[in-house]
Design a protein around this motif. Structure first.
Motif, PDB file in Angstrom:
ATOM      1  N   ASP A 163       0.804  -1.223   0.000  1.00  0.00           N
ATOM      2  CA  ASP A 163       0.000   0.000   0.000  1.00  0.00           C
ATOM      3  C   ASP A 163       0.837   1.273   0.000  1.00  0.00           C
ATOM      4  O   ASP A 163       0.549   2.211  -0.742  1.00  0.00           O
ATOM      5  N   ASP A 164       1.885   1.330   0.820  1.00  0.00           N
ATOM      6  CA  ASP A 164       2.703   2.545   0.883  1.00  0.00           C
ATOM      7  C   ASP A 164       3.462   2.783  -0.428  1.00  0.00           C
ATOM      8  O   ASP A 164       3.568   3.910  -0.902  1.00  0.00           O
ATOM      9  N   ARG A 172       3.036   5.878  -3.247  1.00  0.00           N
ATOM     10  CA  ARG A 172       4.175   6.664  -3.727  1.00  0.00           C
ATOM     11  C   ARG A 172       4.249   6.674  -5.252  1.00  0.00           C
ATOM     12  O   ARG A 172       4.490   7.710  -5.871  1.00  0.00           O
TER      13      ARG A 172
END
Length: 87
Positions: free
Chosen positions: A75-76, A80
């Motif tokens: 998810d992170d 990005r």
């Protein structure tokens, strides 16, 4: 919207290069962006949507941007990449 095209124009490298440079601070962005389009083949249709938090995702069965795939970006990282490629 298809996920790729058989005939990618040579100037197609400029937009991802600009995103890599502006959003991620990549110094030699154009050669890196060119790698994205090397050896690419059509992978079938993909429908892009905006998920919670404004993250762009798609439903392509071979896509790293499809959260439903076992090999999708975390998810992170997906957030990005989405931010880097959003104009």
């Amino acid at each position: 919207m298809p996920s790729c095209d058989d005939t990618v124009p040579e100037q197609a490298v400029f937009r991802p290069a600009a995103a890599l440079s502006a959003r991620l601070g990549v110094e030699a962005a154009q050669p890196l962006a060119a790698v994205f389009s090397e050896s690419q083949r059509p992978s079938g249709p993909a429908r892009w949507t905006t998920a919670q938090g404004g993250v762009r995702v798609d439903n392509g069965r071979y896509s790293f941007h499809n959260p439903g795939n076992d090999f999708a970006l975390a998810d992170d990282r997906l957030a990005r990449v989405s931010a880097a490629l959003t104009p």
